[in-house]
Design a protein around this motif. Structure first.
Motif, PDB file in Angstrom:
ATOM      1  N   PHE A 280      11.295   8.230   0.352  1.00  9.64           N
ATOM      2  CA  PHE A 280      11.848   9.061   1.423  1.00  9.64           C
ATOM      3  C   PHE A 280      11.124   8.798   2.746  1.00  9.64           C
ATOM      4  O   PHE A 280      11.748   8.782   3.812  1.00  9.64           O
ATOM      5  N   VAL A 281       9.811   8.615   2.678  1.00 14.80           N
ATOM      6  CA  VAL A 281       9.045   8.321   3.889  1.00 14.80           C
ATOM      7  C   VAL A 281       9.521   7.010   4.508  1.00 14.80           C
ATOM      8  O   VAL A 281       9.777   6.926   5.718  1.00 14.80           O
ATOM      9  N   LEU A 282       9.682   5.985   3.685  1.00 19.77           N
ATOM     10  CA  LEU A 282      10.124   4.686   4.185  1.00 19.77           C
ATOM     11  C   LEU A 282      11.553   4.743   4.693  1.00 19.77           C
ATOM     12  O   LEU A 282      11.902   4.081   5.679  1.00 19.77           O
TER      13      LEU A 282
ATOM     14  N   GLY B 118       0.851  14.429   0.192  1.00 16.99           N
ATOM     15  CA  GLY B 118      -0.590  14.491  -0.025  1.00 16.99           C
ATOM     16  C   GLY B 118      -1.027  15.824  -0.596  1.00 16.99           C
ATOM     17  O   GLY B 118      -1.872  15.878  -1.502  1.00 16.99           O
ATOM     18  N   LEU B 119      -0.467  16.917  -0.083  1.00 20.92           N
ATOM     19  CA  LEU B 119      -0.821  18.246  -0.575  1.00 20.92           C
ATOM     20  C   LEU B 119      -0.330  18.469  -2.007  1.00 20.92           C
ATOM     21  O   LEU B 119      -1.090  18.890  -2.887  1.00 20.92           O
TER      22      LEU B 119
ATOM     23  N   LEU C 150      -4.574   7.272   0.430  1.00 16.48           N
ATOM     24  CA  LEU C 150      -4.481   5.820   0.513  1.00 16.48           C
ATOM     25  C   LEU C 150      -3.046   5.336   0.671  1.00 16.48           C
ATOM     26  O   LEU C 150      -2.786   4.379   1.407  1.00 16.48           O
ATOM     27  N   LEU C 151      -2.100   5.976  -0.004  1.00 16.30           N
ATOM     28  CA  LEU C 151      -0.705   5.567   0.145  1.00 16.30           C
ATOM     29  C   LEU C 151      -0.213   5.796   1.563  1.00 16.30           C
ATOM     30  O   LEU C 151       0.694   5.096   2.045  1.00 16.30           O
ATOM     31  N   LYS C 152      -0.796   6.783   2.251  1.00 18.74           N
ATOM     32  CA  LYS C 152      -0.357   7.117   3.611  1.00 18.74           C
ATOM     33  C   LYS C 152      -0.771   6.049   4.610  1.00 18.74           C
ATOM     34  O   LYS C 152      -0.209   5.958   5.702  1.00 18.74           O
ATOM     35  N   MET C 153      -1.768   5.236   4.262  1.00 19.96           N
ATOM     36  CA  MET C 153      -2.219   4.194   5.174  1.00 19.96           C
ATOM     37  C   MET C 153      -1.114   3.175   5.416  1.00 19.96           C
ATOM     38  O   MET C 153      -0.945   2.675   6.537  1.00 19.96           O
TER      39      MET C 153
ATOM     40  N   LYS D 201       0.817  -1.207   0.000  1.00 22.14           N
ATOM     41  CA  LYS D 201       0.000   0.000   0.000  1.00 22.14           C
ATOM     42  C   LYS D 201       0.853   1.259   0.000  1.00 22.14           C
ATOM     43  O   LYS D 201       0.386   2.324  -0.390  1.00 22.14           O
ATOM     44  N   SER D 202       2.140   1.168   0.396  1.00 20.66           N
ATOM     45  CA  SER D 202       2.949   2.378   0.637  1.00 20.66           C
ATOM     46  C   SER D 202       3.201   3.275  -0.581  1.00 20.66           C
ATOM     47  O   SER D 202       3.100   4.495  -0.424  1.00 20.66           O
TER      48      SER D 202
END
Length: 529
Positions: free
Chosen positions: A330-332, A354-355, A262-265, A233-234
């Motif tokens: 980058f988040v991961l 998201g923005l 949805l990717l943020k879930m 999902k990432s």
């Protein structure tokens, strides 16, 4: 506060059911389709107002504490409870979800995608909102799984019924990838609950709580199982291949919600479940997660560079989808560092993505409405699409979204990626610093490649030959000039301006978001202390 949080989750479901019912005579108006679209705007607007009120009433001085909690027994035999709550980690994602859903509903009111009845469209959007909000609000592992799965069916139908070319194949690919990942994740969640004796996420996050019952082996197996579902999902490379097809085929509202929330879930699950509940297992897999994240950053950028080349017949929606693979890398990477700096950067990058990406997908949808295509070669022609001359405000906003996405200092995209790399520069104790320095270097290379492809997009889409009206019959008989395009409409201003304004505010005042997340992250990584 309890009512605001619970109402934010439940109200979209009630609104979805109401959307399918016949409208009262006084609310039908001249057009029943417009009436149900107006209903979607109203319900999502009320939910947005509730989440903003929740944010205003939130005790910002104690953002590490769960607030607005509801804890009711649901299935006593299995120990499953309806446990809701919000802290500094989940609050920004709740507001982001409500904002993007409202803007999608507003945009669709004026520009409904071609497809079946608007009633079904509005109902699916609201069910999707409810599932996403529930994912960020629930504090029970089984409820988290149910909410996590709740969004799949609405998104499948949004792609399959209101999407563009190739929508059926893209929808099936989306549902199969995510369902298979979720099956494995469910096994990991059940393992945690059965071995610890509880599914309560707050209790499991404390060092002296039920987590003590989880051995190192159990944690490793649980992280592997849960992590696969979250990684799909990432989306993490190489489990990302469903994403470009889904984005390319989805309608504008579907693409915005898919990228924006949805990717943020998936990444939220890593922060809420993997890091605090299974820290030993996460420590074992952190180098592998960081390596895949770094590869994803470079891979996503190279894929975008290949798509933007002249003659490659690259699709602009597909390009932005591949850019999401890099940005979520980058988040991961920040999460894999297991440091407060890296995790705070990951949470900031989540909101920034998201923005910014939500804005970019809105703009690409507007571009397709104007020119009938998102193919880069078709859009740019031989000299460039010249949006600056044909629709200057539209072109300027597209350029703004591009430079925000490449991480320009002073805009929201900069802080999350920088903090994620800082986290990799000094990873948690016990993690190989040379390895993480290598991953940080690859991420730095990815930022350069990102700047390269996004500036090429601006060059091909926004720039081009000067456009002017012919001043003489001789000029009129010369080479044809591209016609002017409709510039930003009022409803586009209303739907897109909030994202641009928040991108600037988050870039200039990052402490507003980091001040919320940091205390919660410190407590989360400290075992509840």
């Amino acid at each position: 506060m309890q009512i605001l949080l619970a109402g934010s989750v439940v109200l979209p479901l009630i609104g979805a059911l109401a959307a399918l019912l016949p409208a009262p005579p006084g609310l039908k108006g001249k057009n029943p389709d417009q009436a149900v679209l107006r209903h979607g705007v109203t319900v999502s607007g009320v939910v947005l107002a509730a989440t903003i009120a929740l944010a205003v009433g939130f005790d910002h001085g104690h953002s590490a504490r769960m607030q607005a909690t509801t804890d009711l027994s649901w299935i006593p035999a299995l120990g499953i409870r309806i446990h809701l709550g919000v802290d500094g980690i989940s609050l920004p994602l709740l507001v982001l979800t409500a904002l993007l859903t409202f803007l999608c509903a507003l945009y669709s009111y004026f520009n409904m995608p071609t497809g079946p009845s608007p009633k079904a469209f509005v109902a699916l959007i609201l069910v999707l909102e409810s599932g996403t909000l529930a994912t960020f609000a629930v504090l029970d592992l089984m409820l988290f799984f149910l909410a996590f799965e709740m969004v799949l069916i609405p998104m499948y139908f949004l792609i399959a019924r209101w999407g563009g070319a190739g929508r059926q194949a893209a929808a099936w690919k989306f549902i199969l990838y995510t369902l298979l990942g979720s099956v494995v994740m469910l096994l990991g969640l059940l393992l945690i609950g059965l071995k610890s004796g509880t599914f309560d996420m707050v209790a499991l996050a404390t060092d002296n709580g039920p987590k003590a019952q989880l051995s190192h082996t159990v944690q490793v197996i649980a992280v592997l199982a849960v992590g696969i579902g979250l990684a799909v999902k990432s989306p993490m490379w190489p489990l990302h291949s469903w994403l470009p097809d889904a984005h390319t085929a989805a309608p504008t509202a579907g693409s915005v919600l898919l990228a924006g929330v949805l990717l943020k879930m998936g990444t939220y699950g890593f922060v809420r479940i993997a890091l605090p509940i299974t820290p030993d297992g996460m420590h074992t897999f952190a180098p592998y997660l960081a390596a895949l994240a770094a590869v994803g950053i470079v891979y996503g950028s190279l894929a975008c560079l290949a798509l933007v080349r002249t003659g490659a017949k690259g699709d602009l929606k597909r390009l932005i989808a591949y850019s999401s693979v890099g940005h979520m890398g980058f988040v991961l990477l920040g999460i894999a560092s297991m440091t407060p700096t890296g995790v705070n950067g990951a949470l900031f990058a989540n909101v920034a993505h998201g923005l910014i990406t939500g804005l970019l997908f809105f703009l690409v949808g507007g571009l397709k409405d104007r020119l009938g295509s998102t193919d880069l070669d078709t859009l740019a022609g031989t000299t460039g699409a010249a949006l600056y001359g044909r629709a200057p405000r539209f072109g300027g906003l597209l350029a703004f979204g591009a430079v925000a996405s490449l991480g320009l200092p002073g805009l929201a995209g900069f802080w999350g990626e920088m903090l994620a790399m800082f986290g990799a520069f000094h990873p948690a104790a016990g993690l190989s610093r040379p390895a993480f320095l290598t991953f940080m270097t690859l991420a730095g290379l990815g930022t350069l490649l990102t700047a390269a492809y996004l500036l090429l997009v601006v060059r091909r889409i926004c720039m081009g030959g000067t456009l002017k009206a012919p001043t003489s019959p001789k000029e009129a008989g010369g080479p044809a000039t591209a016609p002017a395009l409709p510039d930003l409409a009022r409803y586009e201003y209303a739907a897109w301006s909030p994202l641009a304004v928040l991108t600037v505010l988050a870039g200039l005042w990052p402490a507003a978001l980091l001040g919320l997340t940091n205390p919660a992250v410190q407590q989360l990584l400290g075992g509840g202390k």
